[in-house]
Design an enzyme around this catalytic site. Structure first.
Site, short mmCIF file in Angstrom:
data_model
loop_
_atom_site.label_atom_id
_atom_site.label_comp_id
_atom_site.label_asym_id
_atom_site.label_seq_id
_atom_site.Cartn_x
_atom_site.Cartn_y
_atom_site.Cartn_z
N TYR A 115 1.83 -4.29 3.89
CA TYR A 115 2.62 -3.06 4.00
C TYR A 115 1.83 -1.85 3.50
O TYR A 115 1.79 -0.80 4.16
CB TYR A 115 3.91 -3.22 3.20
CG TYR A 115 4.80 -2.01 3.24
CD1 TYR A 115 5.51 -1.68 4.40
CD2 TYR A 115 4.96 -1.18 2.13
CE1 TYR A 115 6.33 -0.57 4.44
CE2 TYR A 115 5.79 -0.08 2.16
CZ TYR A 115 6.47 0.23 3.32
OH TYR A 115 7.28 1.33 3.36
N SER A 157 5.09 6.28 3.04
CA SER A 157 5.54 5.73 1.76
C SER A 157 4.63 6.21 0.65
O SER A 157 3.47 6.56 0.90
CB SER A 157 5.52 4.19 1.82
OG SER A 157 5.73 3.63 0.53
#
Length: 240
Positions: free
Chosen positions: A153, A140
Site C-alpha cells: 500500500y 495518503s
C-alpha cells in the site's frame, strides 16, 4: 466557483468518494460517478432524490482502460466537457512482505496506481483542448513516510506522489492543475474496517476530505495547490 463544472469521481460508492460526490453536488457540479460494484447506482439515486439531477453513474473497474475510456466518452457526450477528475478509488491491505502474495501485490497496484494513470490519461485530451482542468488524487500520508506491514500500500502511494508531481509539470502549460490530498486516519470502510466504530470517533471524517477537495478545486485559476496533508489531532506520525 464549481457551479456547472463537470466532475468525475472514482470510488464514489461509499466512504470518501461518496462524501466528495455529495459535497460537489451541493456546490453545483455535474457528476460522473464511478464505482466497481452495483452500489454506485444507489449513490446516484440517492443524490437524485435530493434534487441533484445532473448525475450519471458507471460501474467500472478503474484498472480497465477500455471501460474507463468508454466512461469518459459517455461523460463528454452527456455533459460536453470535463473540468475535474478526482482519483479516489483505492484498496489496501496490511501484512508483512513475506505474507503478501503476488496477486495481492498486483491488484493493489492495478487499482491504486494503474487506475490513477488510466483515468488521468483518458481525461487529458479533453482538458488540453479546453485549456483548463483540475486533477486531484486522494493519496495518503504514507506517501510521505513508511509504516511496517504496509509495504504494498505504501509503495503505491509513493508512486502516486511521483506520478502527480511529474504530471503537474507536463500539463501546466495547458492550464491544467494537478494535486494530491494526503489524509491520515479516516473513519471509513477502508481495508474492510467498520465505519463509525467507537475507536474511530476522533479520526478524520470522510466529509473532511471532501472539504479539502472543494478547497483545492475552488482555488483561483492562477493558483496551484500541490498537496494537502491532514491528520486527526490524536494521530502520531513521523515528520517527513
Amino acid at each position: 466557483m464549481l457551479k456547472g463544472q463537470v466532475a468525475i469521481i472514482t470510488g464514489a460508492s461509499r466512504g470518501i468518494g461518496k462524501a466528495i460526490a455529495h459535497k460537489l453536488a451541493e456546490k453545483g457540479a455535474k457528476l460522473a460517478l464511478v464505482g466497481s460494484s452495483e452500489e454506485i447506482h444507489k449513490t446516484g439515486e440517492e443524490l437524485k432524490k435530493q434534487g441533484f439531477v445532473d448525475v450519471e453513474t458507471f460501474q467500472v473497474d478503474v484498472a480497465n482502460e477500455e471501460q474507463m475510456n468508454r466512461m469518459v466518452s459517455e461523460t463528454i457526450q452527456k455533459f460536453g466537457r470535463i473540468d475535474l477528475l478526482v482519483n479516489n478509488a483505492g484498496i489496501g491491505f496490511f501484512k508483512p512482505v513475506e505474507e503478501t502474495t503476488i496477486d495481492e501485490w498486483k491488484r493493489v497496484f492495478e487499482v491504486n496506481v494503474q487506475g490513477v494513470f488510466i483515468g488521468t490519461k483518458a481525461v487529458l485530451p479533453h482538458m488540453k483542448k479546453q485549456k483548463s482542468g483540475t486533477i486531484i488524487t486522494i493519496s495518503s500520508d504514507v506517501g510521505r513516510y513508511t509504516i511496517p506491514n504496509g509495504a504494498a500500500y505504501t509503495a503505491t502511494k509513493y508512486a502516486v506522489q511521483g506520478f502527480s508531481g511529474s504530471l503537474a509539470q507536463e500539463v501546466r502549460e495547458y492550464g491544467i492543475r494537478v494535486g494530491t490530498i494526503n489524509p491520515g486516519m479516516v473513519d471509513t470502510y477502508f481495508a474492510n474496517s467498520v465505519q463509525g466504530a467507537p475507536e474511530k470517533q476522533d479520526w478524520l471524517k470522510a466529509e473532511d476530505i471532501a472539504d479539502a477537495v472543494v478547497y483545492m478545486a475552488s482555488a483561483p485559476k492562477h493558483m496551484l495547490i500541490d498537496e494537502i496533508v491532514l491528520h486527526p489531532l490524536i494521530q502520531k506520525y513521523p515528520i517527513a
